[in-house]
Motif scaffolding. Structure first.
Motif, PDB file in Angstrom:
ATOM      1  N   GLU A 145      21.492 -44.427  -5.896  1.00  0.00           N
ATOM      2  CA  GLU A 145      22.883 -44.772  -5.606  1.00  0.00           C
ATOM      3  C   GLU A 145      23.281 -46.112  -6.198  1.00  0.00           C
ATOM      4  OE1 GLU A 145      23.104 -44.557  -1.396  1.00  0.00           O
ATOM      5  OE2 GLU A 145      22.819 -42.381  -1.322  1.00  0.00           O
ATOM      6  N   SER A 146      22.300 -46.880  -6.640  1.00  0.00           N
ATOM      7  CA  SER A 146      22.596 -48.168  -7.265  1.00  0.00           C
ATOM      8  C   SER A 146      21.552 -48.456  -8.340  1.00  0.00           C
ATOM      9  CB  SER A 146      22.605 -49.289  -6.227  1.00  0.00           C
ATOM     10  OG  SER A 146      21.346 -49.393  -5.585  1.00  0.00           O
ATOM     11  N   VAL A 147      21.961 -49.205  -9.348  1.00  0.00           N
ATOM     12  CA  VAL A 147      21.068 -49.554 -10.455  1.00  0.00           C
ATOM     13  C   VAL A 147      20.137 -50.685 -10.023  1.00  0.00           C
ATOM     14  CG1 VAL A 147      20.967 -50.426 -12.832  1.00  0.00           C
ATOM     15  CG2 VAL A 147      22.798 -48.873 -12.143  1.00  0.00           C
ATOM     16  N   PRO A 148      18.851 -50.577 -10.304  1.00  0.00           N
ATOM     17  CA  PRO A 148      17.927 -51.658  -9.943  1.00  0.00           C
ATOM     18  C   PRO A 148      18.306 -52.974 -10.627  1.00  0.00           C
ATOM     19  CG  PRO A 148      16.735 -49.678 -10.626  1.00  0.00           C
ATOM     20  CD  PRO A 148      18.168 -49.448 -10.965  1.00  0.00           C
ATOM     21  N   ASP A 190      23.846 -53.994 -31.149  1.00  0.00           N
ATOM     22  CA  ASP A 190      25.049 -53.314 -30.670  1.00  0.00           C
ATOM     23  C   ASP A 190      25.561 -54.014 -29.420  1.00  0.00           C
ATOM     24  OD1 ASP A 190      27.060 -51.608 -29.964  1.00  0.00           O
ATOM     25  OD2 ASP A 190      25.723 -50.050 -29.185  1.00  0.00           O
ATOM     26  N   LYS A 191      26.766 -54.528 -29.469  1.00  0.00           N
ATOM     27  CA  LYS A 191      27.324 -55.230 -28.314  1.00  0.00           C
ATOM     28  C   LYS A 191      28.179 -54.303 -27.454  1.00  0.00           C
ATOM     29  CE  LYS A 191      27.310 -59.638 -30.759  1.00  0.00           C
ATOM     30  NZ  LYS A 191      28.100 -60.792 -31.245  1.00  0.00           N
ATOM     31  N   GLN A 192      28.126 -53.010 -27.731  1.00  0.00           N
ATOM     32  CA  GLN A 192      28.992 -52.066 -27.024  1.00  0.00           C
ATOM     33  C   GLN A 192      28.227 -51.145 -26.082  1.00  0.00           C
ATOM     34  OE1 GLN A 192      32.254 -52.511 -27.412  1.00  0.00           O
ATOM     35  NE2 GLN A 192      31.699 -54.185 -28.779  1.00  0.00           N
ATOM     36  N   PHE A 193      27.024 -51.487 -25.697  1.00  0.00           N
ATOM     37  CA  PHE A 193      26.310 -50.678 -24.707  1.00  0.00           C
ATOM     38  C   PHE A 193      27.192 -50.551 -23.467  1.00  0.00           C
ATOM     39  CE2 PHE A 193      21.421 -50.520 -25.224  1.00  0.00           C
ATOM     40  CZ  PHE A 193      21.564 -50.167 -26.553  1.00  0.00           C
ATOM     41  N   THR A 194      27.362 -49.340 -22.978  1.00  0.00           N
ATOM     42  CA  THR A 194      28.211 -49.149 -21.809  1.00  0.00           C
ATOM     43  C   THR A 194      27.367 -48.959 -20.555  1.00  0.00           C
ATOM     44  OG1 THR A 194      28.311 -46.739 -21.913  1.00  0.00           O
ATOM     45  CG2 THR A 194      29.855 -47.959 -23.318  1.00  0.00           C
ATOM     46  N   GLN A 195      28.055 -48.752 -19.445  1.00  0.00           N
ATOM     47  CA  GLN A 195      27.383 -48.601 -18.165  1.00  0.00           C
ATOM     48  C   GLN A 195      26.566 -47.316 -18.070  1.00  0.00           C
ATOM     49  OE1 GLN A 195      27.471 -50.987 -15.690  1.00  0.00           O
ATOM     50  NE2 GLN A 195      28.523 -52.239 -17.183  1.00  0.00           N
ATOM     51  N   VAL A 196      26.751 -46.396 -19.000  1.00  0.00           N
ATOM     52  CA  VAL A 196      26.007 -45.128 -18.900  1.00  0.00           C
ATOM     53  C   VAL A 196      24.603 -45.230 -19.491  1.00  0.00           C
ATOM     54  CG1 VAL A 196      28.074 -43.707 -18.842  1.00  0.00           C
ATOM     55  CG2 VAL A 196      26.983 -44.182 -21.047  1.00  0.00           C
ATOM     56  N   THR A 197      24.207 -46.431 -19.911  1.00  0.00           N
ATOM     57  CA  THR A 197      22.839 -46.632 -20.384  1.00  0.00           C
ATOM     58  C   THR A 197      22.189 -47.772 -19.604  1.00  0.00           C
ATOM     59  OG1 THR A 197      23.576 -48.159 -22.123  1.00  0.00           O
ATOM     60  CG2 THR A 197      23.314 -45.848 -22.738  1.00  0.00           C
ATOM     61  N   VAL A 240      15.576 -47.035 -24.068  1.00  0.00           N
ATOM     62  CA  VAL A 240      16.930 -46.843 -23.560  1.00  0.00           C
ATOM     63  C   VAL A 240      16.992 -45.525 -22.788  1.00  0.00           C
ATOM     64  CG1 VAL A 240      19.382 -46.708 -24.140  1.00  0.00           C
ATOM     65  CG2 VAL A 240      17.845 -48.124 -25.519  1.00  0.00           C
ATOM     66  N   TYR A 241      17.635 -45.578 -21.629  1.00  0.00           N
ATOM     67  CA  TYR A 241      17.678 -44.445 -20.713  1.00  0.00           C
ATOM     68  C   TYR A 241      19.116 -44.137 -20.310  1.00  0.00           C
ATOM     69  CZ  TYR A 241      12.720 -45.531 -20.287  1.00  0.00           C
ATOM     70  OH  TYR A 241      11.401 -45.778 -20.566  1.00  0.00           O
ATOM     71  N   THR A 242      19.394 -42.867 -20.067  1.00  0.00           N
ATOM     72  CA  THR A 242      20.691 -42.481 -19.515  1.00  0.00           C
ATOM     73  C   THR A 242      20.758 -42.932 -18.061  1.00  0.00           C
ATOM     74  OG1 THR A 242      20.807 -40.571 -20.987  1.00  0.00           O
ATOM     75  CG2 THR A 242      22.224 -40.542 -19.036  1.00  0.00           C
ATOM     76  N   ASN A 243      21.852 -43.593 -17.702  1.00  0.00           N
ATOM     77  CA  ASN A 243      22.013 -44.177 -16.375  1.00  0.00           C
ATOM     78  C   ASN A 243      22.465 -43.107 -15.369  1.00  0.00           C
ATOM     79  OD1 ASN A 243      22.656 -45.638 -14.107  1.00  0.00           O
ATOM     80  ND2 ASN A 243      23.852 -47.202 -15.187  1.00  0.00           N
ATOM     81  N   ILE A 244      21.567 -42.685 -14.520  1.00  0.00           N
ATOM     82  CA  ILE A 244      21.849 -41.638 -13.542  1.00  0.00           C
ATOM     83  C   ILE A 244      22.886 -42.074 -12.511  1.00  0.00           C
ATOM     84  CG2 ILE A 244      20.857 -40.339 -11.607  1.00  0.00           C
ATOM     85  CD1 ILE A 244      20.236 -39.162 -14.348  1.00  0.00           C
TER      86      ILE A 244
END
Length: 261
Positions: A145-148, A190-197, A240-244
């Motif tokens: 439910e939250s990112v470490p 890349d400075k555009q990494f989003t919250q989904v990673t 790099v991982y997909t952010n669940i």
């Protein structure tokens, strides 16, 4: 820029999906980079949500048990492929025997994963042709439910390439640490990494090719799916991982739709 250089490949000769942020000129000069390094053999009972995604009996990617009939994996493992070519092996510490093998009935890839030239939204759900029999070696994992926090210890597992094996004979796992997203973005130019990673790394420890789609776990909950990286355990490039956590609602909604088919 990173987005124009990214090339994502499936390497049929190796029987594994390979997800690489490198340009074709590098591949032509050096050949494919194989991206668990530094891990140890781990019985499936310790990671009962881990599955092997298989094509014609050969391990191609990892996957994660979400429910008795839904598997989570990476989009690049299955995108634009007929679901009938895939099976899932569950409940075994080895990818080529033991446990149970169930056919994949249907595949749902995230709508925002548009092609193999992107790494955003690298997630897919698989509907199984029959429900899993749950037990000590076959269990669903709850979604985080939250990112470490940065530096948190996480566990990644799979049958991917090691420093001595193209495909590991026995399930392996390794601990790594969450890496600050901005720091990870800089590592890849890349400075555009989003919250989904999200990113994770530890010296000499990493996921690798054929680990794609497998679980990144924090305190018994799924926080990520193996997506890509530059090399294996390359100290300059975290995995790099997909952010669940960011895709939690999508997973729940799409799993409900698939399960009602």
């Amino acid at each position: 820029m990173f987005s124009t250089l990214l090339v994502l490949l499936s390497v049929a000769t190796l029987g594994c999906a390979l997800h690489l942020p490198i340009g074709p000129e590098f591949l032509l000069k050096n050949g494919p980079i194989k991206r668990i390094y530094g891990g140890k053999n781990t019985p499936i009972e310790k990671i009962p949500w881990q599955v092997s995604l298989q094509n014609n009996g050969s391990h191609v990617c990892g996957g994660v048990i979400y429910s008795k009939n839904i598997i989570i994996t990476a989009a690049h493992c299955v995108d634009k492929k007929n679901p009938r070519i895939f099976d899932v092996r569950v409940g075994s510490s080895t990818s080529n025997n033991g446990g149970s093998v169930i056919k994949v009935e249907k595949i749902t890839v995230h709508d925002s994963y548009t092609s193999r030239s992107t790494v955003e939204y690298d997630i897919a759900l698989l509907l199984l042709s029959s429900p899993l029999e749950m037990g000590p070696a076959v269990k669903a994992i709850p979604l985080a439910e939250s990112v470490p926090n940065d530096g948190a210890v996480v566990l990644v597992s799979g049958w991917g390439r090691t420093d001595t094996e193209t495909i590991a004979k026995y399930l392996k796992s390794v601990y790594a640490n969450i890496v600050n997203r901005e720091e990870c973005a800089r590592a890849y130019g890349d400075k555009q990494f989003t919250q989904v990673t999200i990113c994770a790394a530890s010296p000499g420890k990493d996921s690798c090719s054929c680990d794609s789609g497998g679980p990144l776990v924090y305190e018994g909950k799924l926080v990520g799916i193996v997506s890509y990286g530059f090399g294996c355990a390359d100290p300059r490039h975290p995995g790099v991982y997909t952010n669940i956590v960011e895709l939690r609602k999508w997973i729940k909604d799409e799993a409900k739709k698939l399960s009602s088919i």
